[in-house]
Design an enzyme around this catalytic site. Structure first.
Site, short mmCIF file in Angstrom:
data_model
loop_
_atom_site.label_atom_id
_atom_site.label_comp_id
_atom_site.label_asym_id
_atom_site.label_seq_id
_atom_site.Cartn_x
_atom_site.Cartn_y
_atom_site.Cartn_z
N ASP A 124 0.88 -0.85 -0.20
CA ASP A 124 0.32 -0.16 0.28
C ASP A 124 1.49 1.27 -0.19
OD1 ASP A 124 -2.32 1.19 -0.03
OD2 ASP A 124 -2.50 0.93 2.42
N HIS A 131 -4.22 13.87 0.58
CA HIS A 131 -4.31 13.68 1.17
C HIS A 131 -3.09 13.09 2.80
CE1 HIS A 131 -5.53 9.93 3.74
NE2 HIS A 131 -3.42 9.61 3.70
N GLU A 197 -10.59 4.07 3.19
CA GLU A 197 -9.24 4.95 2.06
C GLU A 197 -9.67 4.74 1.00
OE1 GLU A 197 -5.19 5.56 5.19
OE2 GLU A 197 -5.27 4.32 3.60
N GLU A 199 -8.87 4.23 -2.78
CA GLU A 199 -7.84 3.98 -3.81
C GLU A 199 -8.35 2.69 -4.85
OE1 GLU A 199 -4.76 2.13 -1.17
OE2 GLU A 199 -5.18 2.87 0.09
N ASP A 231 -9.71 0.13 2.20
CA ASP A 231 -8.61 -0.31 2.14
C ASP A 231 -8.73 -0.01 3.55
OD1 ASP A 231 -5.51 -1.05 3.30
OD2 ASP A 231 -4.57 0.83 3.56
N ARG A 235 -7.79 3.42 13.08
CA ARG A 235 -6.73 5.20 12.71
C ARG A 235 -6.45 5.06 14.53
NH1 ARG A 235 -5.55 6.02 7.49
NH2 ARG A 235 -8.11 7.39 7.16
N GLN A 238 -3.61 2.30 14.97
CA GLN A 238 -2.74 2.92 13.62
C GLN A 238 -1.74 3.94 14.82
OE1 GLN A 238 -4.21 4.71 9.69
NE2 GLN A 238 -2.02 4.72 9.71
N LYS A 251 -3.83 -1.71 9.51
CA LYS A 251 -4.27 -2.06 8.28
C LYS A 251 -4.44 -3.51 8.12
CE LYS A 251 -3.94 2.87 6.74
NZ LYS A 251 -4.22 3.22 5.42
N THR A 255 -9.09 -5.47 3.95
CA THR A 255 -8.54 -4.67 2.76
C THR A 255 -9.90 -5.73 1.42
OG1 THR A 255 -6.40 -4.14 2.63
CG2 THR A 255 -7.01 -3.76 0.98
N GLU A 362 -10.13 12.25 7.17
CA GLU A 362 -9.84 14.21 6.47
C GLU A 362 -10.57 14.79 6.35
OE1 GLU A 362 -7.21 13.23 2.78
OE2 GLU A 362 -8.52 11.69 3.59
#
Length: 417
Positions: A124, A131, A197, A199, A231, A235, A238, A251, A255, A362
Site C-alpha cells: 500500500d 491526502h 481509504e 484507492e 483500505d 485510526r 494505527q 491496517k 482490504t 479528512e
C-alpha cells in the site's frame, strides 16, 4: 463500437464492449472459473476455451479459480485474447458468430463473484499529495505536513495479502491496543475510529527476476489491470502503533477490492499526466508517457436499517502524485522480485475540497466536524452496520469503462474473554 448485446449499449452501463474486464465466478455450486463482464452478463471463458473458441497459447488457463495462470502468459496473450473477445461481442453483423457467443453468456444475477486473483503480496502506497498534506497538517501542522522524502519517493509499506477480500464480503470491527492522549497506558478493545481509504489497486500480471530492476515503461507493461480498493483503517490503533515502523494491526484486518479487473488496454484512451513536479524526480522514476488515468471516483455510505445512501465524496484518480507504474518501478529498484498477482494500493485519493476527500479522517477533520447523513445521523467514523460502496468509471464518447461496486459492511467486533 457497439455490442450486439443490447444491455452492453445501455446508458450508464459499466461493462460495454470497450471494457471487457476479467473476473472469477461460479454458478449453481460449480467450481469457480474465469469470465468476462459484458452488459448484464458474464461470458464463460472456461467453456469458450474448452470448446476451442479461444486460445491462450498453451494449456488451459480459464478453468482455474483465479486469473493468475492467464496473467502469467504475458501482454501479447492478453492483447490477443482481448481482440478475440471484442470480435465475438461487437456488433459486426455476423449473426452466426453472435449465436455462437450467445451460448456462453450467463446473467450476472445468476452467478456468485469471487476474488478475481489470489493476492501474492500486497503493498500500500501513500501517493496522494492532498491526502498526505491533510493528514500531516492534522498531526504536524501545514509547515511540516509532508515528510522530507515525500516529493522524491513513492512511500509505501507491505500489507497483509491474506486479508484482501472481494466486494460484498462483510468484516468485523477490529480489536487492538488504544491509548488516549491523556492516558498513562493503553487499553485493549474495539476500534472507535474506523475509517475508509478510497484507492485504486494495480494488479501485477508479470514479474521480474530477483535483483533485476525495471524501468517505468517496463513496469507499465507488467500491469495487467486495475481494481477499486478500500483500505479500511483503524485510526486509533494505527495512531498508537505506527511509530517508528508504520502501519501494522490498524491496517491488517481487511482490504476490499472490486470483483472485476479492468485491463490496462481498456483504460488506454483515458491516460493523463501526473501533476507538475515540485521537485525533480530521480531519473529512474521519469515517465516516458502519461501514466495516470482519468477515472471519476465516488464514496457512498448507507447506515444500518436504511436504504438511503449518502454520497460522501467525489474525486478523480488523476490527482495522484505518483502513478502505479512509478510505484512498481520503485518497488523493483532494490532488486525486489514482483510476481503475478501482486497488488499495489495507490494510496488514498483526495481532491482539494472536503467533498472530494478520500477518508473520513479528512472529511470530519479528525472528528472535529462530523458529517450529517440524509437521515439526520452524523458520522465522524464508521458505526457498526454501515455499508460503504466505492464506484469508479472512465467516461468515453458514448460509453463508460466501469469497475462495478466495491462494497463492504462493518460488523460488530468479536469479543474474547
Amino acid at each position: 463500437m457497439k455490442s450486439w448485446l443490447s444491455s452492453a449499449n445501455a446508458t450508464g452501463c459499466d461493462f460495454p464492449v470497450q471494457n471487457l474486464p476479467f473476473g472469477v465466478f461460479s454458478q449453481d455450486g460449480e467450481d469457480p472459473r474465469c469470465g468476462v463482464a459484458i452488459g448484464d452478463r458474464v461470458l464463460d471463458l472456461a467453456a469458450l476455451e474448452r470448446d476451442r473458441l479461444i486460445e491462450t497459447g498453451g494449456t488451459s488457463v480459464f478453468e482455474a479459480d483465479a486469473l493468475k495462470p492467464f496473467m502469467e502468459r504475458g501482454p501479447d496473450v492478453w492483447e490477443r485474447v482481448r481482440a478475440r473477445l471484442t470480435n465475438l461481442l461487437r456488433d459486426s453483423g455476423d449473426t452466426a458468430l453472435q449465436k455462437t457467443a450467445d451460448r456462453y453468456l450467463i446473467p450476472l444475477t445468476d452467478v456468485t463473484l469471487h476474488l478475481p486473483f489470489k493476492v501474492s503480496e500486497y503493498t500500500d502506497f501513500y501517493a496522494g499529495k492532498q491526502h498526505a498534506f491533510n493528514v500531516g497538517t492534522m498531526f504536524r501542522g501545514p509547515e511540516n505536513a509532508l515528510p522530507p522524502n515525500w516529493l522524491h519517493i513513492p512511500i509505501g509499506y507491505n500489507g497483509r495479502a491474506s486479508s484482501v477480500v472481494v466486494s460484498g464480503t462483510d468484516f468485523h470491527r477490529p480489536n487492538g491496543q488504544l491509548k488516549a492522549p491523556d492516558a498513562d497506558a493503553p487499553t485493549f478493545g474495539p476500534s472507535r475510529r474506523l475509517d475508509i481509504e478510497l484507492e485504486m489497486g494495480a494488479v501485477v500480471g508479470t514479474g521480474n527476476p530477483m535483483g533485476t530492476p525495471v524501468t517505468v515503461a517496463e513496469a507499465d507493461r507488467m500491469i495487467f489491470g486495475y481494481v477499486l480498493l478500500n483500505d479500511w483503517s483503524a485510526r486509533d490503533i494505527q495512531a498508537w502503533e505506527y511509530q517508528p515502523l508504520g502501519p501494522f494491526q490498524g491496517k491488517a484486518f481487511c482490504t476490499t477490492i472490486s470483483p472485476w479487473v479492468v485491463t490496462r488496454a481498456a483504460l488506454e484512451p483515458f491516460r493523463t499526466t501526473t501533476p507538475e513536479r515540485e521537485k525533480p524526480l530521480l531519473p529512474y522514476l521519469a515517465e516516458p508517457t502519461p501514466m495516470l488515468y482519468d477515472i471519476a471516483l465516488e464514496v457512498g455510505l448507507t447506515p444500518a436499517d436504511s436504504n438511503e445512501e449518502a454520497v460522501l465524496s467525489r474525486t478523480n484518480y488523476s490527482s495522484m502524485y505518483y502513478s502505479a507504474a512509478q510505484q512498481l518501478a520503485h518497488h523493483t529498484s532494490s532488486g525486489c522480485p514482483m510476481r503475478a498477482g501482486d497488488l499495489l494500493g495507490s494510496g488514498t485519493i483526495s481532491g482539494d475540497t472536503p467533498d472530494s476527500y478520500g477518508s473520513l479522517l479528512e472529511m470530519s477533520w479528525g472528528g472535529k466536524t462530523p458529517i450529517t447523513l440524509p437521515n439526520g445521523e452524523t458520522r465522524s467514523f464508521l458505526e457498526d452496520g454501515d455499508r460503504v460502496t466505492l464506484r469508479g468509471h472512465a467516461a468515453g464518447d458514448g460509453y463508460r469503462i466501469g469497475f462495478g461496486d466495491c462494497t463492504g459492511t462493518v460488523l460488530p467486533a468479536i469479543k474474547k474473554d
